[in-house]
Enzyme design. Sequence first.
Site, short mmCIF file in Angstrom:
data_model
loop_
_atom_site.label_atom_id
_atom_site.label_comp_id
_atom_site.label_asym_id
_atom_site.label_seq_id
_atom_site.Cartn_x
_atom_site.Cartn_y
_atom_site.Cartn_z
N GLN A 104 -24.59 -3.28 -30.58
CA GLN A 104 -25.31 -2.06 -30.91
C GLN A 104 -26.65 -2.04 -30.17
O GLN A 104 -27.35 -1.04 -30.18
CB GLN A 104 -25.58 -1.97 -32.40
CG GLN A 104 -24.35 -2.01 -33.26
CD GLN A 104 -24.69 -2.21 -34.71
OE1 GLN A 104 -24.88 -1.26 -35.48
NE2 GLN A 104 -24.81 -3.46 -35.11
N HIS A 122 -24.26 1.77 -28.26
CA HIS A 122 -25.40 2.69 -28.37
C HIS A 122 -26.17 2.85 -27.07
O HIS A 122 -27.32 3.29 -27.08
CB HIS A 122 -26.35 2.21 -29.48
CG HIS A 122 -25.70 2.24 -30.83
ND1 HIS A 122 -26.14 1.45 -31.88
CD2 HIS A 122 -24.64 2.94 -31.31
CE1 HIS A 122 -25.38 1.67 -32.95
NE2 HIS A 122 -24.46 2.58 -32.63
#
Length: 250
Positions: A104, A122
């Site tokens: 992430q 992300h």
Amino acid sequence: MPTKEIPQPLLEQIRRCRSIMAFTGAGISAESGVPTFRDAQTGLWAQFSPLDLATPEAFKKHPQRVWEWYEWRRSLVNKVSPNAGHKALTKLLQLFPINTLVTQNVDGLHQASGTDTVLELHGNIHRTICSRDRTMHQTWEPEVKPPRCPDCGAHLRPDVVWFGESLPADTFDGAIRAAQNCELFLSIGTSTTVYPAAELPHTAKNTGALVIEINPTPTPFTAEADWAFAAPAGEFLPHLVERMEALARS
Ligand code: BV8
């Protein structure tokens, strides 16, 4: 119950696995000196919540503030290096014939520590794109904040996924497939609070993987993990690699 010691039977169970998936969050970069996402309110940004800055609405309303927050985070990340946790994870993944790293994080530290293929759910703070057509740009007017796209004049922005934005579909599909098929799943340094990424540990658990959480503090996922080690990644992962290598020699 979170513990610190790796029992020998668990070690042997891990060694029998042929496929591993590691799922990391901001905690694995903490020991490099990168504030975790929810601590990114340090210093001059203390008065803002990352949840209020990492959104398209914030960028639309306060483009300069959001651009400068990312410039500040980029300057921080450019000064740090991968820590023992990143390096041990790179080695650990290579002990398994099938291995997938899903992060992430947007700091690029897994790649810097030698893991070639990283699924970045992300995005990546080191990439800058046009906010209109998402083409990549390497240079811009440094004193214009945010800079304008030289092709169309729209604002440039960091190539990260903001709250309310979809994750890159192919990347997330790859992460789901890996979670569904891996025999061993490590959830490392994530609060498991940001969705849909936080679905992944549950998916792995529900499809029969051995799921291990490594996090100094309990998370909403801790109770579901098969094992939870309340330790910093920079201590636990090198210890795990050491124990795995000793087992392989025995
Ligand atoms: C979307 C990039 C929909 C930007 C980030 C259910 C389903 C789908 C969506 C939602 C849902 N419920 C709510 C939502 C909306 C939202 C969401 O999840 N909100 C949360 C706050 C409830 N999700 C979204 O908006 C996502 N998009 O769903 O789109 C959609 C559908 C159709 C059409 C349009 C849209 C997008 C989410 C992505 C947001 N972007 N980052 C940037 O970085 O600037 S998320 C951000 O949080 C970072 O990437 C960060 O990595 C991530 C997760 O946080 P963590 O990594 O876990 O970090 P955190 O600080 O929380 O925790 C660190 C942990 O480490 C702690 O537990 C700590 O104890 C531990 N730790 C500390 N030191 C160590 C350590 N661990 C180990 N070792 C140490 N030394």
